[in-house]
Write a protein that holds these residues in place. Structure first.
Motif, PDB file in Angstrom:
ATOM      1  N   VAL A   1       0.737  -1.245   0.041  1.00  0.00           N
ATOM      2  CA  VAL A   1      -0.066  -0.044   0.087  1.00  0.00           C
ATOM      3  C   VAL A   1       0.832   1.233  -0.157  1.00  0.00           C
ATOM      4  CG1 VAL A   1      -1.863   1.253   1.351  1.00  0.00           C
ATOM      5  CG2 VAL A   1      -1.763  -1.110   1.033  1.00  0.00           C
ATOM      6  N   GLY A   2       0.588   2.286  -0.890  1.00  0.00           N
ATOM      7  CA  GLY A   2       1.023   3.486  -0.726  1.00  0.00           C
ATOM      8  C   GLY A   2       0.470   4.536  -0.086  1.00  0.00           C
ATOM      9  N   GLU A   3       1.262   5.400   0.461  1.00  0.00           N
ATOM     10  CA  GLU A   3       0.484   6.343   1.128  1.00  0.00           C
ATOM     11  C   GLU A   3       1.355   7.744   0.758  1.00  0.00           C
ATOM     12  OE1 GLU A   3      -0.318   5.893   5.499  1.00  0.00           O
ATOM     13  OE2 GLU A   3      -0.552   3.832   5.104  1.00  0.00           O
ATOM     14  N   PHE A   4       0.566   8.563  -0.226  1.00  0.00           N
ATOM     15  CA  PHE A   4       1.095   9.773  -0.550  1.00  0.00           C
ATOM     16  C   PHE A   4       0.563  11.007   0.176  1.00  0.00           C
ATOM     17  CE2 PHE A   4       1.739   6.220  -3.483  1.00  0.00           C
ATOM     18  CZ  PHE A   4       2.932   6.602  -4.335  1.00  0.00           C
TER      19      PHE A   4
ATOM     20  N   PHE B   1       3.700  -0.923   3.795  1.00  0.00           N
ATOM     21  CA  PHE B   1       3.425   0.390   3.677  1.00  0.00           C
ATOM     22  C   PHE B   1       4.584   1.056   3.208  1.00  0.00           C
ATOM     23  CE2 PHE B   1       0.351  -0.854   7.089  1.00  0.00           C
ATOM     24  CZ  PHE B   1      -0.783  -0.420   6.539  1.00  0.00           C
ATOM     25  N   HIS B   2       4.294   2.006   2.195  1.00  0.00           N
ATOM     26  CA  HIS B   2       5.306   2.725   1.732  1.00  0.00           C
ATOM     27  C   HIS B   2       4.696   4.136   1.729  1.00  0.00           C
ATOM     28  CE1 HIS B   2       8.143  -0.068  -0.222  1.00  0.00           C
ATOM     29  NE2 HIS B   2       7.301  -0.856  -0.168  1.00  0.00           N
ATOM     30  N   PHE B   3       5.676   5.097   2.238  1.00  0.00           N
ATOM     31  CA  PHE B   3       5.270   6.718   2.343  1.00  0.00           C
ATOM     32  C   PHE B   3       5.801   7.425   1.559  1.00  0.00           C
ATOM     33  CE2 PHE B   3       4.580   4.675   6.540  1.00  0.00           C
ATOM     34  CZ  PHE B   3       3.248   5.327   7.019  1.00  0.00           C
ATOM     35  N   ALA B   4       5.226   8.337   0.728  1.00  0.00           N
ATOM     36  CA  ALA B   4       5.981   9.526   0.046  1.00  0.00           C
ATOM     37  C   ALA B   4       5.665  10.773   0.285  1.00  0.00           C
ATOM     38  CB  ALA B   4       5.680   9.309  -1.786  1.00  0.00           C
ATOM     39  N   SER B   5       6.442  11.605   0.527  1.00  0.00           N
ATOM     40  CA  SER B   5       6.301  13.341   0.834  1.00  0.00           C
ATOM     41  C   SER B   5       7.843  13.831   0.660  1.00  0.00           C
ATOM     42  CB  SER B   5       5.811  13.289   2.164  1.00  0.00           C
ATOM     43  OG  SER B   5       5.311  14.766   2.131  1.00  0.00           O
ATOM     44  N   LYS B   6       7.962  15.018   1.229  1.00  0.00           N
ATOM     45  CA  LYS B   6       9.089  15.729   1.127  1.00  0.00           C
ATOM     46  C   LYS B   6       9.215  16.796   2.287  1.00  0.00           C
ATOM     47  CE  LYS B   6       8.093  20.086  -1.442  1.00  0.00           C
ATOM     48  NZ  LYS B   6       8.447  21.143  -2.590  1.00  0.00           N
ATOM     49  N   ASP B   7      10.200  17.577   2.501  1.00  0.00           N
ATOM     50  CA  ASP B   7      10.364  18.371   3.534  1.00  0.00           C
ATOM     51  C   ASP B   7      10.000  18.079   4.884  1.00  0.00           C
ATOM     52  OD1 ASP B   7      11.502  20.058   1.464  1.00  0.00           O
ATOM     53  OD2 ASP B   7       9.601  21.385   1.144  1.00  0.00           O
ATOM     54  N   HIS B   8       9.408  18.878   5.773  1.00  0.00           N
ATOM     55  CA  HIS B   8       9.108  18.508   7.088  1.00  0.00           C
ATOM     56  C   HIS B   8       8.293  17.207   7.154  1.00  0.00           C
ATOM     57  CE1 HIS B   8       4.804  20.006   7.187  1.00  0.00           C
ATOM     58  NE2 HIS B   8       4.970  20.724   6.136  1.00  0.00           N
ATOM     59  N   VAL B   9       7.455  17.138   6.215  1.00  0.00           N
ATOM     60  CA  VAL B   9       6.590  15.732   6.507  1.00  0.00           C
ATOM     61  C   VAL B   9       7.504  14.323   6.349  1.00  0.00           C
ATOM     62  CG1 VAL B   9       4.888  14.525   5.204  1.00  0.00           C
ATOM     63  CG2 VAL B   9       4.471  16.967   5.654  1.00  0.00           C
ATOM     64  N   TYR B  10       8.399  14.611   5.220  1.00  0.00           N
ATOM     65  CA  TYR B  10       9.412  13.517   5.006  1.00  0.00           C
ATOM     66  C   TYR B  10      10.284  13.362   6.393  1.00  0.00           C
ATOM     67  CZ  TYR B  10      13.628  10.859   3.323  1.00  0.00           C
ATOM     68  OH  TYR B  10      14.284   9.972   3.323  1.00  0.00           O
ATOM     69  N   GLN B  11      10.692  14.191   7.079  1.00  0.00           N
ATOM     70  CA  GLN B  11      11.343  14.181   8.403  1.00  0.00           C
ATOM     71  C   GLN B  11      10.600  13.663   9.633  1.00  0.00           C
ATOM     72  OE1 GLN B  11      14.712  14.758   8.356  1.00  0.00           O
ATOM     73  NE2 GLN B  11      14.815  15.431   6.181  1.00  0.00           N
ATOM     74  N   LYS B  12       9.404  14.013   9.626  1.00  0.00           N
ATOM     75  CA  LYS B  12       8.529  13.571  10.559  1.00  0.00           C
ATOM     76  C   LYS B  12       8.248  12.100  10.279  1.00  0.00           C
ATOM     77  CE  LYS B  12       5.621  17.458  11.562  1.00  0.00           C
ATOM     78  NZ  LYS B  12       4.270  18.340  11.499  1.00  0.00           N
ATOM     79  N   LEU B  13       8.154  11.542   8.970  1.00  0.00           N
ATOM     80  CA  LEU B  13       7.851   9.989   8.857  1.00  0.00           C
ATOM     81  C   LEU B  13       9.301   9.387   9.234  1.00  0.00           C
ATOM     82  CD1 LEU B  13       6.128  10.410   5.367  1.00  0.00           C
ATOM     83  CD2 LEU B  13       5.248   9.439   7.398  1.00  0.00           C
ATOM     84  N   ILE B  14      10.496   9.872   8.805  1.00  0.00           N
ATOM     85  CA  ILE B  14      11.496   9.302   9.192  1.00  0.00           C
ATOM     86  C   ILE B  14      11.855   9.180  10.827  1.00  0.00           C
ATOM     87  CG2 ILE B  14      14.314   9.582   9.332  1.00  0.00           C
ATOM     88  CD1 ILE B  14      13.154   8.583   6.609  1.00  0.00           C
ATOM     89  N   ALA B  15      11.230  10.143  11.573  1.00  0.00           N
ATOM     90  CA  ALA B  15      11.307  10.179  13.066  1.00  0.00           C
ATOM     91  C   ALA B  15      10.334   9.250  13.722  1.00  0.00           C
ATOM     92  CB  ALA B  15      11.124  11.596  13.342  1.00  0.00           C
ATOM     93  N   LYS B  16       9.183   9.031  12.813  1.00  0.00           N
ATOM     94  CA  LYS B  16       8.227   8.309  13.473  1.00  0.00           C
ATOM     95  C   LYS B  16       8.423   6.622  13.390  1.00  0.00           C
ATOM     96  CE  LYS B  16       3.018   7.982  13.528  1.00  0.00           C
ATOM     97  NZ  LYS B  16       2.912   8.295  14.683  1.00  0.00           N
ATOM     98  N   PHE B  17       8.973   6.470  12.017  1.00  0.00           N
ATOM     99  CA  PHE B  17       9.264   5.155  11.676  1.00  0.00           C
ATOM    100  C   PHE B  17      10.611   5.054  11.258  1.00  0.00           C
ATOM    101  CE2 PHE B  17       4.846   6.259  10.022  1.00  0.00           C
ATOM    102  CZ  PHE B  17       4.311   5.538  10.654  1.00  0.00           C
ATOM    103  N   PRO B  18      11.672   4.906  12.289  1.00  0.00           N
ATOM    104  CA  PRO B  18      13.105   5.013  11.884  1.00  0.00           C
ATOM    105  C   PRO B  18      13.563   3.640  11.491  1.00  0.00           C
ATOM    106  CG  PRO B  18      12.587   4.906  14.468  1.00  0.00           C
ATOM    107  CD  PRO B  18      11.262   5.207  13.810  1.00  0.00           C
ATOM    108  N   HIS B  19      12.780   2.363  11.903  1.00  0.00           N
ATOM    109  CA  HIS B  19      13.233   1.181  11.219  1.00  0.00           C
ATOM    110  C   HIS B  19      12.775   1.039   9.749  1.00  0.00           C
ATOM    111  CE1 HIS B  19      14.862   0.617  15.236  1.00  0.00           C
ATOM    112  NE2 HIS B  19      13.656   0.705  15.890  1.00  0.00           N
ATOM    113  N   LYS B  20      11.824   1.797   9.136  1.00  0.00           N
ATOM    114  CA  LYS B  20      11.294   1.682   8.116  1.00  0.00           C
ATOM    115  C   LYS B  20      11.772   2.568   7.091  1.00  0.00           C
ATOM    116  CE  LYS B  20       8.103  -1.451   9.661  1.00  0.00           C
ATOM    117  NZ  LYS B  20       7.916  -2.837   9.373  1.00  0.00           N
ATOM    118  N   LYS B  21      13.063   3.292   7.102  1.00  0.00           N
ATOM    119  CA  LYS B  21      13.576   4.185   6.143  1.00  0.00           C
ATOM    120  C   LYS B  21      13.569   3.772   4.751  1.00  0.00           C
ATOM    121  CE  LYS B  21      16.372   6.372   9.732  1.00  0.00           C
ATOM    122  NZ  LYS B  21      17.881   6.622   9.979  1.00  0.00           N
TER     123      LYS B  21
END
Length: 411
Positions: free
Chosen positions: A4-7, A36-56
């Motif tokens: 599943v992709g979440e954009f 799951f796969h997430f796609a975004s940029k800037d502050h949202v991308y950084q929040k995703l990395i922080a929230k899911f550190p093991h799913k980079k």
């Protein structure tokens, strides 16, 4: 296992918070059956990395085109200029769009998604449709009403609406009519309306765990105050803050207690002011029993936010759909809206028409609005109770159910 992709569109914070609440609800249903796969940029991308550190490896930095910041929200002039020329570190918009779609296309071709959920990202709708992949588009606007001075935006709105219409289903993050807060931002064609479902607001449903009260929570106990919210991206946040300050300088505000949430994770902002504008830390103010007039807080914890919203008399907001839903429907508190965008003004106008709040385009409107709410609270209270009774809060859960049914049909 399903993919599943979440954009997530990276302008402001509403798209991210909405998608995270959906993700949590979807995970409760599907569990380990989905990658799951997430796609975004800037502050949202950084929040995703922080929230899911093991799913980079499942979080993708895709440079979705966004407007260029001005003083109060996006700069119309600079954003239009950026269409053909590089500006503020951004390549020309024409090349941005081409590059962004190319990167999303690569992601689609590599992962071969079973389902995509797009919150604000229209390009993903096109790619999904071309590959016969079911797509859900979450939104609170479709061809919104614009003011005459901005009528030249209508051609671009029609283009955007065509891309939104390519989704398999369009999920409106709001209650069904006649309780649709974003009604003035929705102008569906009859053909598109067949794809539309009003799933409800994506309000946080899980109760807060019991913990000892923070100093902030203790400070505001038994106080009558207004909650002033600064939200959104940098320019929106700064513009809202400047408008707040213009109000605070008036004599009418000398005895009007307020809490200002700055929407920034920066504890150096935290302070308490007394009536003489002397500054104290939260602990000092509590220990010395300071008679406070203003509390500034960088970022409220979820529990503190609950306490503030439950305790405040009214809230002053910029008209953000997510925020207004949470306050009007979730907490039954009247709002004073100081709009930044046309979208905001439409939401506030709707609320004003339903007697849920007041539109304030000038400083004097804010001051009169506070007085109106203080003197006629019962008038607003009745309308708020009716609105809250018909407020659909479980949009995240309803969206998760729709998504899971689509995947079940693929088994």
């Amino acid at each position: 296992m399903f993919k599943v992709g979440e954009f997530i569109y990276p302008w402001g914070s509403g798209h991210y918070s909405r998608m995270m609440r959906f993700h949590e609800a979807f995970l409760d249903i599907m569990g380990k059956e989905v990658e799951f796969h997430f796609a975004s940029k800037d502050h949202v991308y950084q929040k995703l990395i922080a929230k899911f550190p093991h799913k980079k490896n499942q979080i993708h930095n895709i440079l979705m085109p966004t407007p260029i910041d001005g003083k109060y929200g996006p700069s119309v002039f600079l954003s239009m200029l950026n269409f053909l020329v590089p500006l503020a570190g951004n390549p020309p918009l024409v090349s941005q769009i081409a590059d962004y779609l190319r990167e999303e296309r690569k992601l689609y071709n590599k992962e071969k998604f079973d389902l995509v959920i797009n919150d604000g990202d229209m390009g993903s709708n096109i790619l999904a449709k071309n590959r016969n992949i079911p797509s859900l588009f979450i939104t609170n606007q479709f061809r919104p009403k614009l003011f005459k001075s901005r009528s030249y935006f209508y051609p671009s709105l029609y283009f955007i609406s065509k891309q939104i219409a390519k989704a398999s289903k369009i999920l409106v993050a709001d209650s069904p009519p006649p309780y649709t807060l974003c009604e003035y931002n929705l102008n569906f064609t009859k053909e598109v309306e067949k794809k539309v479902t009003y799933v409800g607001h994506f309000t946080k449903m899980k109760p807060m765990q019991d913990k000892s009260l923070s100093d902030l929570e203790k400070l505001i106990e038994n106080s009558d105050f207004g909650y002033w919210m600064r939200t959104g991206n940098t320019s929106t946040n700064n513009g809202t803050g400047e408008r707040f300050e213009q109000v605070f300088h008036h004599d009418e505000m000398k005895n009007e207690k307020r809490i200002i949430s700055h929407g920034r994770d920066d504890s150096s902002i935290n302070c308490v002011l007394d009536k003489n504008k002397k500054k104290f830390s939260f602990s000092e103010a509590l220990e010395r029993k300071i008679e406070w007039i203003q509390i500034d807080v960088g970022y409220l914890s979820e529990r503190e936010k609950e306490k503030v919203l439950n305790t405040c008399k009214y809230a002053v907001v910029n008209g953000s759909h997510t925020v207004m839903g949470e306050i009007l429907g979730g907490k039954s508190k009247p709002i004073i809206g100081i709009p930044v965008y046309d979208e905001h003004e439409n939401n506030i106008k709707w609320a004003e028409k339903k007697n849920l709040g007041i539109l304030a385009k000038k400083t004097q409107h804010v001051l009169k609005g506070i007085k109106n709410i203080q003197e006629n609270y019962g008038k607003f209270e009745g309308s708020l109770i009716d609105f809250s009774k018909n407020f659909v809060a479980n949009g995240a859960e309803n969206t998760a159910n729709i998504a899971s049914l689509i995947l079940e049909e693929k088994r």
